[in-house]
Design a protein around this motif. Structure first.
Motif, PDB file in Angstrom:
ATOM      1  N   PHE A  43       0.975  -1.248   0.104  1.00  0.00           N
ATOM      2  CA  PHE A  43       0.082  -0.102   0.048  1.00  0.00           C
ATOM      3  C   PHE A  43       0.872   1.223   0.014  1.00  0.00           C
ATOM      4  CE2 PHE A  43      -2.791  -3.224   1.612  1.00  0.00           C
ATOM      5  CZ  PHE A  43      -3.710  -3.183   0.855  1.00  0.00           C
ATOM      6  N   LYS A  56      -6.390   7.941   2.046  1.00  0.00           N
ATOM      7  CA  LYS A  56      -6.556   7.012   0.819  1.00  0.00           C
ATOM      8  C   LYS A  56      -5.073   6.219   0.706  1.00  0.00           C
ATOM      9  CE  LYS A  56      -9.164  10.493  -1.983  1.00  0.00           C
ATOM     10  NZ  LYS A  56     -10.523  10.026  -1.581  1.00  0.00           N
ATOM     11  N   GLU A  58      -3.131   3.608  -2.413  1.00  0.00           N
ATOM     12  CA  GLU A  58      -3.324   2.777  -3.430  1.00  0.00           C
ATOM     13  C   GLU A  58      -2.831   0.995  -3.231  1.00  0.00           C
ATOM     14  OE1 GLU A  58      -1.580   4.077  -7.147  1.00  0.00           O
ATOM     15  OE2 GLU A  58      -2.054   2.312  -8.364  1.00  0.00           O
ATOM     16  N   ALA A  59      -3.415   0.314  -3.610  1.00  0.00           N
ATOM     17  CA  ALA A  59      -3.270  -1.063  -3.398  1.00  0.00           C
ATOM     18  C   ALA A  59      -2.273  -1.529  -4.632  1.00  0.00           C
ATOM     19  CB  ALA A  59      -4.472  -2.105  -3.143  1.00  0.00           C
ATOM     20  N   SER A  97      -8.157  -5.972  -0.816  1.00  0.00           N
ATOM     21  CA  SER A  97      -8.219  -4.428  -0.663  1.00  0.00           C
ATOM     22  C   SER A  97      -9.362  -3.884   0.146  1.00  0.00           C
ATOM     23  CB  SER A  97      -8.334  -3.861  -2.101  1.00  0.00           C
ATOM     24  OG  SER A  97      -7.514  -4.074  -2.955  1.00  0.00           O
ATOM     25  N   TRP A 100      -8.728  -4.765   4.019  1.00  0.00           N
ATOM     26  CA  TRP A 100      -7.857  -3.930   4.551  1.00  0.00           C
ATOM     27  C   TRP A 100      -8.633  -2.483   4.710  1.00  0.00           C
ATOM     28  CZ3 TRP A 100      -3.821  -4.720   7.592  1.00  0.00           C
ATOM     29  CH2 TRP A 100      -2.981  -6.019   7.414  1.00  0.00           C
ATOM     30  N   ALA A 101      -9.529  -2.148   3.586  1.00  0.00           N
ATOM     31  CA  ALA A 101     -10.240  -1.048   3.820  1.00  0.00           C
ATOM     32  C   ALA A 101     -11.244  -0.959   5.047  1.00  0.00           C
ATOM     33  CB  ALA A 101     -11.005  -0.648   2.524  1.00  0.00           C
ATOM     34  N   VAL A 114      -9.502   2.422  -0.461  1.00  0.00           N
ATOM     35  CA  VAL A 114      -8.241   1.795  -1.009  1.00  0.00           C
ATOM     36  C   VAL A 114      -8.885   1.764  -2.330  1.00  0.00           C
ATOM     37  CG1 VAL A 114      -7.260  -0.382  -1.199  1.00  0.00           C
ATOM     38  CG2 VAL A 114      -7.682   0.295   1.249  1.00  0.00           C
TER      39      VAL A 114
END
Ligand code: C2E
Ligand code: CA
Ligand code: CA
Ligand code: CA
Length: 280
Positions: A43, A56, A58-59, A97, A100-101, A114
């Motif tokens: 991430f 925010k 990015e994955a 994603s 984790w979000a 995410v």
């Protein structure tokens, strides 16, 4: 028969043969990679330029190959696409994603998002993967707003029905859409009014050469003004220096992402990074 085969293909140069063989081996290894847990999501924070806060990330997928070590997605995503494995891999990326979000929404910031990448092949595919997305969101009781899907411009240019339909489905589910690598591919902008897009990501190649009075500065400023007039937020990729950050902020860019803030990192490390960021 083997000998004949060899003769028939003898016009290949050895270097090409070696490259083709290596791709074949890697594709083969890719088949077992999901089952043996060789993928990992990293991430990278996306920073709100005005406040410096992080809402925010990015994955970005990584492949820990048992012999070769970390293999770049630039190398294996194309193989995953040509072999069809991208579908399964994409579903794994989506579930991870979302998981984790959920955690970061619960523990860090109820509005955390995410952002995940989808290759054109994944995005255009009909049916089942989208249904399993919805199911996973439902299982987690996670609203679609927790996720952003990053797609590339090319997809919107030869906009098929499948693409329009998928965009509407995402919208229905509350999932937002970002246009990745903006400015690198095509110059047709008409799709920006045709489709409902939430974010533009200015490509790293613009950020790299930002300097006052430079043509990349002029282009970035124009992109930001245009995006805002159309109701889109702008994320600049590849921010590496404080100067680039300052120029982007002065131009009204909403978010920045890049090594200046942090490199992509394993999820548990990013988790610690986030917790530290909110406690300071
Ligand atoms: P991308 O979506 O444009 O991702 C941004 C790339 O820029 C990432 O490379 C990131 O590590 C790198 N980057 C971030 N900040 C900086 C910076 O300040 N300087 C420089 N030089 N580079 C920076 P990465 O992780 O190697 O990913 C490469 C590409 O692979 C991505 O480009 C994306 O197109 C693809 N990709 C990554 N993860 C996935 C995935 O889960 N699914 C699919 N379909 N594609 C993925
Ligand atoms: Ca991306
Ligand atoms: Ca990008
Ligand atoms: Ca890129």
């Amino acid at each position: 028969a083997k000998g004949a085969g060899r003769n028939r293909y003898s016009y290949f140069t050895p270097a090409l043969q070696v490259a083709a063989l290596s791709r074949m081996r890697l594709t083969n290894d890719l088949r077992g990679a999901l089952k043996s847990n060789q993928f990992e999501l990293y991430f990278q924070p996306i920073v709100h330029l005005d406040s410096g806060t992080i809402h925010k990330a990015e994955a970005l997928i990584r492949w820990n190959h048992p012999q070769r070590g970390l293999v770049s997605p630039l190398e294996f995503i194309p193989l995953a696409e040509s072999s069809g494995l991208i579908i399964e891999i994409g579903e794994w990326v989506f579930r991870e994603s979302a998981n984790w979000a959920l955690r970061w929404r619960q523990q860090v910031d109820p509005a955390f998002q995410v952002s995940l990448n989808q290759s054109p092949l994944e995005f255009q595919r009909e049916g089942s993967s989208y249904q399993s997305w919805l199911q996973h969101l439902q299982t987690l009781a996670l609203p679609g707003q927790a996720l952003v899907v990053e797609i590339t411009e090319g997809l919107l240019l030869d906009a098929s029905h499948a693409v329009s339909r998928r965009l509407l489905q995402l919208r229905d589910a509350g999932i937002q859409v970002a246009l990745d690598d903006f400015g690198t591919g095509y110059s047709s902008l008409s799709y920006l009014k045709k489709f409902d897009i939430d974010y533009l990501k200015i490509d790293r190649s613009f950020t790299r050469n930002l300097a006052p009075e430079s043509s990349d500065m002029a282009l970035s400023e124009a992109i930001i003004v245009m995006a805002h007039k159309l109701g889109l937020k702008v994320i600049a990729e590849g921010v590496e220096t404080p100067e680039q950050r300052a120029l982007l902020a002065a131009a009204g860019c909403d978010y920045g992402q890049g090594y200046l803030f942090a490199k992509p990192m394993p999820a548990d490390q990013f988790d610690a990074f986030l917790h530290k960021a909110i406690s300071t």
